[in-house]
Scaffold this active site. Structure first.
Site, PDB file in Angstrom:
ATOM      1  N   ASP A  51       0.840  -1.221   0.000  1.00  0.00           N
ATOM      2  CA  ASP A  51       0.000   0.000   0.000  1.00  0.00           C
ATOM      3  C   ASP A  51       0.867   1.261   0.000  1.00  0.00           C
ATOM      4  O   ASP A  51       0.508   2.270   0.606  1.00  0.00           O
ATOM      5  CB  ASP A  51      -0.903   0.031   1.244  1.00  0.00           C
ATOM      6  CG  ASP A  51      -1.582  -1.301   1.493  1.00  0.00           C
ATOM      7  OD1 ASP A  51      -1.700  -1.691   2.689  1.00  0.00           O
ATOM      8  OD2 ASP A  51      -1.968  -1.967   0.518  1.00  0.00           O
ATOM      9  N   GLU A 230     -11.100  -0.117  -3.773  1.00  0.00           N
ATOM     10  CA  GLU A 230     -10.393   0.522  -2.648  1.00  0.00           C
ATOM     11  C   GLU A 230      -9.148   1.238  -3.153  1.00  0.00           C
ATOM     12  O   GLU A 230      -8.848   1.205  -4.356  1.00  0.00           O
ATOM     13  CB  GLU A 230      -9.995  -0.527  -1.621  1.00  0.00           C
ATOM     14  CG  GLU A 230      -9.016  -1.553  -2.134  1.00  0.00           C
ATOM     15  CD  GLU A 230      -8.737  -2.655  -1.139  1.00  0.00           C
ATOM     16  OE1 GLU A 230      -9.460  -2.794  -0.129  1.00  0.00           O
ATOM     17  OE2 GLU A 230      -7.777  -3.419  -1.369  1.00  0.00           O
TER      18      GLU A 230
END
Ligand code: AHR
Length: 480
Positions: A51, A230
């Protein structure tokens, strides 16, 4: 590994008469028009940081944060160069609490400077086991000083989301003077893990308007394992806003989707955003990168766009992929199609970043390949990306390998043809796969001289990739 017989060991005399200066060590970045070279990043850039957010701040430093495998702390790295992030010191800004709503997982931090203050957004959940650990909400910590690496960080509070439900992966960006917040959230009444939302911010943790729902995962490549949209990331280029997002389960099925809006549209109107019908970035078995996603955008030292993302270099995962540590941070150049839309290509795989080589004599054509056949053209981005690796004929020698065939190398044959071959461990291969990069920095041009054939270089002539006289126009390339 076979080495080139000493009689072919490289010497500068072999290239006398070339006006070009021999390149710096082949692994140094290719600097155009005299800009200081920066080291070439090597993927994976940072191991076990998922991420990842990487950005180049106006202080000239690169900052990197991301999820750690333990999900127990918020970290930050800083480096003068993109490649330097690999070995940069990592500061721990904040650790999860001993109990309460921020005592469990810490996910997907992002660092932003808002009204002069450093604020790090992140998703967090409670500890204690069971399903409660996925009671994930968005929070922020704030730094008390100007230096986020050394300042003191404290909890700013919880994001006031429109529903009390699973929300994560927030990002913030400014468009036409308005600061927006984009995030992923589960919306009551919609049976998905998460959808994407956007809204202007009133304060760092409160919205100035009712959010707009930009996308719900419905396409087959968005709902593999879990129904997920997301990790939004926004890039403003070529008169448009491009918002990437990640879809499906976090295993090899994870991939990037893309929403596009005109820069002058009402970006709070979902109809302003067009969704790509297919993923724009996904697993690539040829380059051994699986589940690429949760991206951010930055620029390299020459100001060229760079895609930052995580991905594993193997497919099979034991257990829950969320608890597999090998989502490594990766970077690569981001190119654009003729219509100005980003061309994500494929994840380029482990090793030094590849380049494209444009023929100076025929700028419509790049060094490319179709399988093991080399050609001059522009078939797909991935077919024009070649990686330089250290050679075997002295420190200035190098080998060239296409990212889609990482075990194949360019070989200069006796008849002047140039082919793609696997390393046969023969002396002939060891000799004929060796090149020297001759850069003419003033012109931003380069040649690849063939060590096996003094006076000859890699060229595009009559539509063929072959050896040409090293001072022929056909021997000149521009790296991109
Ligand atoms: O890496 C932890 C979480 O996994 C991230 O917040 C999300 O993007 C992914 O699903």
């Amino acid at each position: 590994m076979s080495f080139v017989p000493s009689r072919f060991a490289l010497s500068r005399r072999g290239f006398i008469g070339s006006a070009a200066v021999l390149s710096a060590a082949p692994m140094a970045a290719r600097a155009a028009s005299g800009e200081t070279a920066a080291p070439v990043p090597v993927n994976p850039l940072v191991k076990q940081r998922a991420d990842a957010q990487v950005f180049r701040h106006d202080d000239g430093y690169y900052y990197l944060t991301g999820s750690v495998p333990e999900y127990d702390r918020l970290v930050l790295r800083r480096s003068k160069t993109l490649a330097g992030l690999t070995t940069a010191e990592e500061a721990v800004l904040w650790r999860h609490e001993k109990s309460g709503p921020m005592s469990g997982f810490l996910w997907a931090p992002e660092l932003h400077q808002i009204d002069g203050k450093w604020i790090m957004y992140f998703a967090a959940g409670p500890s204690g086991g069971g399903e409660d650990v996925f009671r994930i909400r968005t929070y922020a910590i704030v730094c008390d000083g100007a230096d986020p690496m050394t300042g003191k960080w404290s909890v700013l509070g919880e994001f006031q989301a429109p529903w009390d439900s699973f929300n994560l992966d927030s990002t913030s960006f400014v468009h036409k003077g308005i600061r927006y917040f984009a995030w992923a959230q589960r919306e009551p009444g919609i049976e998905t893990n998460s959808n994407l939302y956007i809204a202007p911010l009133k304060t760092p943790l409160t919205l100035a308007a009712k959010p707009a729902r930009l996308t719900v995962p419905t396409l087959d490549w968005e709902v593999r394992g879990y129904k997920v949209a997301e990790a939004p990331a926004v890039l403003h280029r070529n008169g448009r806003l491009f918002m990437t997002y990640s879809a499906s389960a976090t295993d090899a099925r994870y991939c990037l989707g893309l929403l596009t809006a005109d820069e002058n549209a009402d970006i709070m109107d979902p109809k302003s955003w067009t969704k790509s019908p297919r993923p724009v970035f996904k697993t690539c078995k040829e380059t051994s990168v699986y589940g690429p996603g949760h991206n951010s955008f930055t620029v390299d030292e020459q100001g060229r766009d760079v895609l930052v993302y995580h991905g594993r270099d193997y497919e099979a995962i034991q257990g829950d992929p969320l608890f597999n540590p090998d989502r490594h941070t990766r970077v690569q150049r981001l190119y654009y199609a003729a219509d100005g839309a980003p061309d994500f290509g494929v994840p380029v795989g482990n090793g030094p970043l590849p380049e494209r080589f444009i023929s100076v004599a025929n700028p419509q054509a790049l060094l490319a390949h179709d399988g093991t056949h080399l050609l001059g053209g522009n078939p797909t981005l991935a077919q024009t990306q070649f990686r330089q690796t250290p050679g075997r004929a002295g420190k200035e020698s190098l080998m060239l390998s296409p990212i889609l065939l990482p075990d194949h190398y360019l070989v200069a044959k006796k008849d002047g043809s140039v082919t793609l071959e696997k390393d046969s461990n023969s002396a002939d291969f060891a000799l004929r796969s060796q090149f020297v990069r001759l850069e003419d920095k003033a012109q931003g041009q380069l040649r690849f001289a063939a060590i096996s054939t003094p006076g000859k270089a890699l060229g595009l002539a009559d539509g063929q990739i072959r050896l040409v006289r090293s001072r022929d126009a056909a021997a000149y390339w521009r790296a991109d």
